[in-house]
Write an enzyme that holds these catalytic residues in place. Structure first.
Site, short mmCIF file in Angstrom:
data_model
loop_
_atom_site.label_atom_id
_atom_site.label_comp_id
_atom_site.label_asym_id
_atom_site.label_seq_id
_atom_site.Cartn_x
_atom_site.Cartn_y
_atom_site.Cartn_z
N CYS A 8 4.95 -13.37 -0.38
CA CYS A 8 3.99 -13.85 -1.40
C CYS A 8 4.18 -15.27 -1.89
O CYS A 8 3.21 -16.02 -1.98
CB CYS A 8 4.06 -12.92 -2.61
SG CYS A 8 3.07 -11.45 -2.39
N PHE A 9 5.41 -15.65 -2.24
CA PHE A 9 5.57 -16.90 -2.99
C PHE A 9 4.97 -18.11 -2.28
O PHE A 9 4.15 -18.84 -2.83
CB PHE A 9 7.06 -17.16 -3.29
CG PHE A 9 7.61 -16.31 -4.41
CD1 PHE A 9 6.77 -15.53 -5.18
CD2 PHE A 9 8.96 -16.32 -4.72
CE1 PHE A 9 7.26 -14.74 -6.22
CE2 PHE A 9 9.47 -15.55 -5.75
CZ PHE A 9 8.62 -14.77 -6.50
N GLY A 53 0.81 -1.22 0.00
CA GLY A 53 0.00 0.00 0.00
C GLY A 53 0.84 1.27 0.00
O GLY A 53 0.56 2.21 -0.76
N GLU A 107 -1.02 -6.49 -7.48
CA GLU A 107 0.27 -5.81 -7.54
C GLU A 107 1.32 -6.82 -7.99
O GLU A 107 1.30 -7.97 -7.57
CB GLU A 107 0.61 -5.19 -6.18
CG GLU A 107 0.48 -6.09 -4.96
CD GLU A 107 1.69 -6.97 -4.74
OE1 GLU A 107 2.72 -6.66 -5.36
OE2 GLU A 107 1.58 -7.96 -3.98
N GLY A 152 12.13 -16.38 -0.18
CA GLY A 152 11.34 -15.89 0.95
C GLY A 152 10.39 -14.83 0.45
O GLY A 152 10.05 -14.79 -0.73
N ASN A 208 3.16 -15.76 -9.60
CA ASN A 208 4.07 -16.00 -8.47
C ASN A 208 4.49 -17.46 -8.40
O ASN A 208 5.64 -17.77 -8.07
CB ASN A 208 3.42 -15.56 -7.16
CG ASN A 208 3.68 -14.08 -6.88
OD1 ASN A 208 4.49 -13.46 -7.58
ND2 ASN A 208 3.02 -13.52 -5.91
N LYS A 222 -2.50 -13.70 -10.88
CA LYS A 222 -1.52 -13.28 -9.87
C LYS A 222 -0.92 -14.50 -9.18
O LYS A 222 0.30 -14.61 -9.02
CB LYS A 222 -2.20 -12.35 -8.86
CG LYS A 222 -1.35 -11.97 -7.66
CD LYS A 222 -0.14 -11.13 -8.06
CE LYS A 222 0.98 -11.22 -7.08
NZ LYS A 222 1.14 -10.19 -6.15
C1 UDX Z 1 0.75 -7.27 0.83
C2 UDX Z 1 -0.51 -7.75 0.22
O1 UDX Z 1 -1.52 -6.87 0.51
C3 UDX Z 1 -0.70 -9.17 0.54
O2 UDX Z 1 -1.84 -9.70 0.02
C4 UDX Z 1 0.44 -9.82 -0.08
O3 UDX Z 1 0.32 -11.17 -0.19
C5 UDX Z 1 1.62 -9.47 0.72
O4 UDX Z 1 1.80 -8.15 0.53
P1 UDX Z 1 1.92 -6.05 2.61
O5 UDX Z 1 1.66 -4.65 2.18
O6 UDX Z 1 3.24 -6.63 2.27
O7 UDX Z 1 0.78 -6.99 2.10
O8 UDX Z 1 1.58 -6.32 4.12
P2 UDX Z 1 1.96 -5.44 5.36
O9 UDX Z 1 3.24 -4.73 5.11
O10 UDX Z 1 1.80 -6.35 6.51
O11 UDX Z 1 0.82 -4.31 5.37
C6 UDX Z 1 -0.52 -4.54 5.59
C7 UDX Z 1 -1.05 -3.40 6.46
O12 UDX Z 1 -2.47 -3.50 6.57
C8 UDX Z 1 -0.50 -3.37 7.88
O13 UDX Z 1 0.14 -2.15 8.10
C9 UDX Z 1 -1.74 -3.52 8.76
O14 UDX Z 1 -1.68 -2.77 9.95
C10 UDX Z 1 -2.83 -3.01 7.85
N1 UDX Z 1 -4.18 -3.45 8.19
C11 UDX Z 1 -4.43 -4.77 8.40
C12 UDX Z 1 -5.21 -2.52 8.29
O15 UDX Z 1 -4.98 -1.32 8.15
N2 UDX Z 1 -6.47 -2.96 8.56
C13 UDX Z 1 -6.75 -4.25 8.80
O16 UDX Z 1 -7.90 -4.60 9.07
C14 UDX Z 1 -5.69 -5.19 8.71
C1 UDX Z 2 7.47 -11.31 -5.52
C2 UDX Z 2 7.15 -11.14 -7.01
O1 UDX Z 2 8.38 -11.01 -7.75
C3 UDX Z 2 6.27 -9.94 -7.24
O2 UDX Z 2 5.89 -9.83 -8.60
C4 UDX Z 2 5.05 -10.09 -6.36
O3 UDX Z 2 4.19 -9.01 -6.52
C5 UDX Z 2 5.42 -10.24 -4.92
O4 UDX Z 2 6.27 -11.37 -4.77
P1 UDX Z 2 9.17 -10.21 -3.82
O5 UDX Z 2 8.81 -11.36 -2.95
O6 UDX Z 2 9.10 -8.84 -3.24
O7 UDX Z 2 8.25 -10.20 -5.12
O8 UDX Z 2 10.67 -10.41 -4.36
P2 UDX Z 2 11.35 -11.32 -5.48
O9 UDX Z 2 12.36 -10.49 -6.17
O10 UDX Z 2 10.37 -12.00 -6.33
O11 UDX Z 2 12.17 -12.38 -4.61
C6 UDX Z 2 11.51 -13.40 -3.87
C7 UDX Z 2 12.52 -14.36 -3.30
O12 UDX Z 2 13.12 -15.14 -4.32
C8 UDX Z 2 13.69 -13.70 -2.56
O13 UDX Z 2 13.96 -14.44 -1.39
C9 UDX Z 2 14.83 -13.78 -3.53
O14 UDX Z 2 16.09 -13.78 -2.91
C10 UDX Z 2 14.54 -15.09 -4.22
N1 UDX Z 2 15.13 -15.18 -5.57
C11 UDX Z 2 14.69 -14.36 -6.56
C12 UDX Z 2 16.11 -16.13 -5.83
O15 UDX Z 2 16.51 -16.89 -4.94
N2 UDX Z 2 16.60 -16.22 -7.10
C13 UDX Z 2 16.18 -15.42 -8.12
O16 UDX Z 2 16.68 -15.57 -9.25
C14 UDX Z 2 15.20 -14.45 -7.84
#
Ligand code: UDX
Ligand code: UDX
Length: 469
Positions: A279-280, A14, A168, A276, A227, A223
């Site tokens: 999402c994955f 967000g 996203e 890690g 992933n 989506k």
């Molecule tokens: C995102 C995506 O939204 C999630 O679906 C995806 O799989 C992981 O990434 P992300 O933005 O990374 O989530 O999560 P986080 O950094 O934990 O932020 C979520 C926020 O929502 C937190 O700050 C939490 O306090 C807030 N929240 C949660 C609200 O404001 N209202 C709620 O009811 C629950």
């Molecule tokens: C992922 C997706 O890429 C993104 O499109 C989605 O919206 C959210 O999830 P993120 O988890 O933020 O994004 O990072 P990403 O760059 O995908 O890396 C995920 C993990 O895979 C990390 O732990 C990274 O170190 C690992 N990775 C990535 C590898 O080990 N090898 C690679 O070649 C690429």
């Protein structure tokens, strides 16, 4: 005409997403709301080093948009009231109990967001799923919104809603570039007017040919599939690291040769300690749950294997370390370099470092941690995870440092788990004079230059590489 947008959830998704909306659409008022007051205060902090997330380039954009057309607030009701579009960007962790525990996503926060929107929205509101969600969540949101209208006390004030899915695709560490120059923007839905309203916002900076529209279900499923495919590539290359180590192959050479095939491509073929991030794992587990639910066990098992391989990779790295250190870690000092799940973020969710560190602590090792952006508190929270027993037994063996050379003093081993650029500049000749012999460097991210290390007395193990073994 869309004037006000609101985003529920000021997290890793967000925060950066709405910052880019505000920057690229100066005519819009963008309000990001969150139930977590402390987090909102950090987003509003005068010192931009205190933002709740670290993302390269983010502070710069916040500086030019915040309190001009970008606002961070805890006044959720007011922001929803004003909004023409509400994005739902709350977290959706895997359920820890009940039906689907360990696999299905916990939708309680999505549901409560939908109820709040139903209660406070005024006029016509477009509700956009930004969080990654199980397929058909839009239906849940729709039912909540429709039912709340029926329950409303003031029946003269009828509000209407359209639901869109707009997943996203940003990756942490490169979030701003991913948002500013996306490969594609995906909008799922059936209401043309709402789709076009959201599309018009993106057209402020995204070329029209990159904006694609689909049904809601295709969008949600795309989506998860994207992933799953990305994670599958990492598990595939990681599986070959083990084969390289026993056959004498070199994973970098194999990865390059494979990636040069234009049908395969060279991205996401970097071996590592296991993927890690938030999402994955969650998205694949959702896919597995969906397949089981619809009686597709062969498909479910196929994707489940991607996660199993990922867990195995972490386990075999830890076992390799124990083996090289004579099968005994008690009284041994090990420096862990990097705790974030990847470089350029302070996020540790599902980081391979968590499991590997816990396994080493269970073996009795003393660990010293250094990560340029992850806080000490975060590392402790991840290692203890409300487990008091672990807390008592681990705490005496955990310490922190913000200087690699100091931390290396007297260490038996150094394990590189995150590919931070600064680790590439480490002076290994100097390090070799500081460690206790026999000293080991375990490189899971291909950071160390082989020639540099060969000049020292250090023992070196590099993932997917048998040559220096
Ligand atoms: C995102 C995506 O939204 C999630 O679906 C995806 O799989 C992981 O990434 P992300 O933005 O990374 O989530 O999560 P986080 O950094 O934990 O932020 C979520 C926020 O929502 C937190 O700050 C939490 O306090 C807030 N929240 C949660 C609200 O404001 N209202 C709620 O009811 C629950
Ligand atoms: C992922 C997706 O890429 C993104 O499109 C989605 O919206 C959210 O999830 P993120 O988890 O933020 O994004 O990072 P990403 O760059 O995908 O890396 C995920 C993990 O895979 C990390 O732990 C990274 O170190 C690992 N990775 C990535 C590898 O080990 N090898 C690679 O070649 C690429």
């Amino acid at each position: 005409m869309i004037k006000n947008i609101c985003c529920i959830g000021a997290g890793f998704v967000g925060g950066p997403t709405m910052t880019v909306f505000a920057d690229r659409c100066p005519h819009l008022n963008v309000t990001v709301v969150d139930i977590n007051e402390k987090k909102i205060n950090l987003w509003n902090s005068n010192n931009l080093d205190n933002l709740p997330i670290f993302e390269p380039g983010l502070a710069e954009i916040i500086r030019r948009t915040r309190n001009i057309n970008l606002f961070f607030s805890t006044n959720i009701e007011e922001a929803i009231k004003q909004a023409d579009i509400v994005f739902i960007s709350v977290n959706t962790p895997i359920k820890t109990s009940g039906i689907g525990a360990g696999e299905a996503s916990d939708l309680k926060w999505v549901e409560s967001s939908a109820r709040t929107i139903a209660e406070f929205a005024e006029g016509h509101t477009i509700v956009v799923e930004k969080s990654t969600l199980p397929v058909r969540t839009a239906q849940v949101i729709k039912e909540i919104l429709d039912n709340n209208q029926i329950n409303k006390k003031n029946i003269n004030k009828v509000n209407t809603f359209s639901i869109l899915s707009n997943p996203e695709f940003l990756a942490e560490g490169t979030a701003l570039n991913d948002l500013e120059n996306p490969d594609r923007v995906l909008i799922g839905g059936s209401d043309e007017l709402s789709i076009n309203a959201l599309k018009d916002l993106y057209l402020n900076w995204v070329p029209i040919e990159k904006i694609i529209t689909t049904s809601l279900w295709s969008s949600e499923l795309s989506k998860l599939t994207a992933n799953a495919f990305l994670a599958q590539r990492i598990s595939s290359i990681n599986s070959i690291t083990a084969v390289c180590e026993v056959t004498g192959g070199n994973i970098k050479q194999v990865s390059k040769a494979v990636g040069l095939d234009s049908r395969i491509g060279d991205k996401f073929l970097n071996p590592g300690p296991g993927f890690g991030g938030s999402c994955f794992k969650k998205d694949i587990l959702n896919l597995v749950y969906l397949c089981k639910y619809f009686n597709l066990p062969v498909v479910a098992n196929y994707w489940d294997q991607v996660i199993k391989l990922n867990e195995w990779q972490k386990e075999r790295i830890y076992k390799k370390i124990v083996e090289k250190l004579f099968g005994n870690l008690s009284e041994k000092r090990i420096l862990i370099l990097g705790f974030a799940f990847k470089a350029n973020t302070n996020d540790t969710r599902e980081s391979a470092a968590i499991q590997i560190s816990k396994d080493l602590l269970n073996e009795g090792a003393s660990l010293v941690f250094y990560d340029p952006k992850v806080t000490k508190k975060q590392i402790l929270d991840d290692l203890y995870q409300i487990d008091e027993i672990k807390k008592n037994s681990f705490s005496k063996n955990i310490s922190f440092s913000n200087d690699v050379y100091n931390a290396a003093k007297g260490s038996d081993a150094i394990i590189i788990l995150t590919e931070w650029a600064e680790f590439k500049r480490i002076d290994w000749a100097m390090i070799s004079t500081l460690m206790r012999s026999p000293s080991w460097i375990f490189d899971t991210r291909d950071i160390v230059n082989d020639n540099d290390i060969k000049k020292t007395s250090l023992n070196y193990w590099k993932l997917g590489n048998a040559q220096l073994d």
